[in-house]
Write an enzyme that holds these catalytic residues in place. Structure first.
Site, PDB file in Angstrom:
ATOM      1  N   HIS A 244       0.042   1.240   0.027  1.00 42.77           N
ATOM      2  CA  HIS A 244      -0.806   1.177  -1.163  1.00 42.77           C
ATOM      3  C   HIS A 244      -0.372   2.245  -2.144  1.00 42.77           C
ATOM      4  CE1 HIS A 244      -4.400   0.979  -3.691  1.00 42.77           C
ATOM      5  NE2 HIS A 244      -4.533  -0.237  -3.198  1.00 42.77           N
ATOM      6  N   GLU A 299      -5.446  -6.416   2.177  1.00 39.23           N
ATOM      7  CA  GLU A 299      -4.973  -7.801   2.310  1.00 39.23           C
ATOM      8  C   GLU A 299      -4.853  -8.253   3.763  1.00 39.23           C
ATOM      9  OE1 GLU A 299      -5.254  -9.069  -0.319  1.00 39.23           O
ATOM     10  OE2 GLU A 299      -4.003  -8.351  -1.955  1.00 39.23           O
TER      11      GLU A 299
END
Ligand code: COA
Length: 357
Positions: A244, A299
């Site tokens: 991320h 996700e």
């Protein structure tokens, strides 16, 4: 120059605070864990939009239900066109038929259109007729019914709702930033939302959860994980659902969604495999990139959750947009009220007087 704009502060916002080092996400003063547990999707929209629209009712349910019916009626003549396009492109086409105003009616229409089009696209892709919305149902339950064609049970509907709430906003990510750029030109909310969706569809942003399932299918069993992961990394591939830009620890949304998935009986086989593979991937990434803390992102468990509630994987990015649309709209309204026209500088590195020689 800062190509990824990581160190650039381009907005002041009351919408959300992504605390990357701590792994904490606050959405307008409420921790994401509490928001996902206690808020309906309609309440989440009111929470984000409060103070940014005139005469907003405390409960948006009836406006949103009525808007789903209007959106479906507007779309019926275009089903054949939507059926011929990939899912996110079809969603963009459906959104382009919605009004491009700045008011609450336009905002509600966009949220409704996003859900109704997502349901219709799911059915059309399965070779079936779209299912009309029910104005009296909750937004999340109606969305799931339009996707599956049957009334979902309470647990599945609530799981999808928790997902939509969890992803409603997340700081100045790429899609929210472009939505704010468009809003800063005084273009309407529809234009800002279409820009947001266009950024979201990329595999580095909202296009990851479908490929997460492809990866789990490719690995097949925990025993195959080591070899599969090593070969993928040797090919220079990124492992979907990990890493991320902001979080240097676990994405708190991953745990919110993992908990929700744990309550769905249909997910249990997949969940156990996903957890086993997650552990192997984290070990491998730590060994390969010791200087860059790569952890599980939202996700990974999004993919398991959406599969468990019966959504086809081609629809995952559309469903992400169904959640994030309230955040894009909130940011667009905030940009209009407090921001300026966005116009960053660039450094020219091309030739000077190239024609003179
Ligand atoms: N798998 C393998 N390696 C990864 C990785 C992943 N998921 N994520 C980052 N890396 C590696 C990069 O290859 C890079 O290695 P290098 O320095 O040897 O070139 C290093 O880690 C740093 O990556 P960087 O490009 O700086 O990360 P970023 O902040 O730009 O990217 C993401 C963030 C999310 C785009 C990235 O982690 C990614 O592509 N993840 C997979 C897609 C995904 O899950 N997206 C959903 C995001 S919520």
């Amino acid at each position: 120059m800062d190509a990824g704009l990581e160190t650039v502060v381009a907005a002041e916002t009351v919408m959300s605070d992504v605390q990357g080092a701590e792994g904490r996400l606050i959405i307008r003063g409420v921790d994401v864990e509490q928001l996902a547990r206690d808020f309906s999707y309609e309440q989440t929209a009111a929470h984000l939009w409060g103070g940014y629209f005139e005469q907003m009712p405390g409960d948006l349910s009836s406006m949103l239900g009525a808007a789903r019916v209007v959106a479906f009626d507007r779309m019926t003549g275009d089903f054949a066109r939507l059926a011929a396009l990939p899912e996110t492109e079809a969603l963009r086409v459906a959104l382009s038929l919605a009004p491009d105003g700045h008011d609450l009616g336009s905002a509600i229409d966009l949220v409704a259109t996003m859900a109704v089009a997502t349901g219709a696209i799911a059915r059309l892709k399965a070779g079936q007729a779209p299912v009309a919305p029910e104005a009296g149902a909750s937004h999340a339950a109606d969305l799931l019914r339009m996707i599956r064609g049957d009334k979902p049970n309470e647990a599945d509907a609530r799981a999808l709702e928790a997902y939509l709430v969890t992803v409603c906003d997340h700081g100045l990510n790429a899609s929210t930033f472009v939505a704010r750029c468009v809003a800063s030109t005084r273009a309407g909310l529809g234009s800002a939302v279409i820009a947001g969706l266009s950024a979201l569809k990329g595999p580095l942003h909202g296009g990851a959860p479908g490929p997460v399932l492809d990866m789990l299918d490719g690995i097949g069993s925990a025993d195959n994980a080591e070899t599969w992961i090593r070969e993928a990394l040797d090919r220079g591939e990124r492992l979907m659902g990990f890493g991320h830009r902001v979080y240097r620890t676990r994405d708190p949304r991953a745990d919110v969604l993992k908990r929700v998935v744990g309550g769905l009986p249909a997910s249990h086989g997949r969940l156990a495999l996903a957890q086993a593979i997650e552990g192997r991937i984290l070990q491998r990434l730590a060994a390969e990139k010791p200087d860059r803390k790569l952890d599980t992102n939202v996700e990974y468990y999004t993919a398991i959750l959406l599969e468990a509630v019966g959504a086809p994987r081609g629809l995952f990015t559309c469903l992400f947009a169904c959640g994030r649309v309230t955040g894009w709209i909130a940011h667009a309204r905030e940009q209009l009220s407090t921001g300026r026209l966005v116009r960053p500088a660039s450094v020219y590195v091309g030739p000077v007087s190239a024609l003179a020689a």
